[in-house]
Enzyme design. Structure first.
Site, PDB file in Angstrom:
ATOM      1  N   GLY A  32       1.161  -1.353  -0.178  1.00 50.08           N
ATOM      2  CA  GLY A  32      -0.260  -0.088   0.173  1.00 50.08           C
ATOM      3  C   GLY A  32       0.695   0.898  -0.292  1.00 50.08           C
ATOM      4  O   GLY A  32       0.525   2.295   0.912  1.00 50.08           O
ATOM      5  N   HIS A  33       1.816   1.443  -0.691  1.00 47.62           N
ATOM      6  CA  HIS A  33       2.443   2.320  -0.788  1.00 47.62           C
ATOM      7  C   HIS A  33       3.317   2.264  -1.841  1.00 47.62           C
ATOM      8  O   HIS A  33       3.681   0.871  -2.945  1.00 47.62           O
ATOM      9  CB  HIS A  33       3.481   2.491   0.525  1.00 47.62           C
ATOM     10  N   ALA A  34       3.684   3.304  -2.405  1.00 48.79           N
ATOM     11  CA  ALA A  34       5.142   3.668  -3.700  1.00 48.79           C
ATOM     12  C   ALA A  34       6.537   3.941  -2.476  1.00 48.79           C
ATOM     13  O   ALA A  34       6.346   4.722  -2.187  1.00 48.79           O
ATOM     14  CB  ALA A  34       4.425   4.484  -4.746  1.00 48.79           C
ATOM     15  N   ARG A  87       2.599  -0.389  -4.975  1.00 49.30           N
ATOM     16  CA  ARG A  87       1.885  -1.912  -4.778  1.00 49.30           C
ATOM     17  C   ARG A  87       1.562  -2.390  -3.827  1.00 49.30           C
ATOM     18  O   ARG A  87       1.630  -1.668  -2.488  1.00 49.30           O
ATOM     19  CB  ARG A  87       3.871  -3.034  -4.561  1.00 49.30           C
TER      20      ARG A  87
END
Length: 132
Positions: free
Chosen positions: A48-50, A95
């Site tokens: 839940g981040h990039a 992702r």
């Protein structure tokens, strides 16, 4: 999607089992951090981040899980289930990891130490960042 690649990790097998080796030019960056996820409930998700600058390689060293990738133009799901295949995720890719099988473990090799300022943790902020 241009900022991801599957990487074959050299594997050696004999009657004693398999040995996978990551060294030298196996991956395109110097490893500065290693961490792993395990005992993730099958109905949970991770990620839940990039990242703005960091590269990562995800490897299912046991079991399987899905990696949902999004570069703001394309969305793709890759199932990792072989310990000799790594998923290289470069910069500016959102992702999420989900659908962890029982006993699964995800090894992550990162190109940098943990730096909170490198993370984009809000999806709308991610869209603004990549569409600059």
């Amino acid at each position: 999607m241009r900022n991801i690649n599957l990487i074959d990790i050299p594997k050696f097998n004999d009657s004693r089992g398999n040995l996978a080796v990551i060294e030298g030019s196996t991956i395109p960056f110097k490893i500065k951090r290693v961490y792993y996820l395990y005992d993730v409930p099958s109905d949970s998700y991770r990620g839940g981040h990039a990242h703005k600058e960091q590269f990562e390689i995800l490897i299912a060293i046991s079991g399987s899980f899905n990696v949902i990738l999004n570069d703001s133009k394309e969305k793709k799901t890759i199932t990792l289930n072989k310990p000799n295949i790594g998923l290289l995720i470069k910069t500016n890719v959102w992702r999420e990891l989900e659908n962890f099988s029982s006993g699964s473990a995800c090894l992550v090799l990162a190109s940098d130490i943990f730096r909170e300022e490198d993370y984009i943790r809000n999806y709308n902020d991610f869209l603004k960042f990549v569409d600059k």
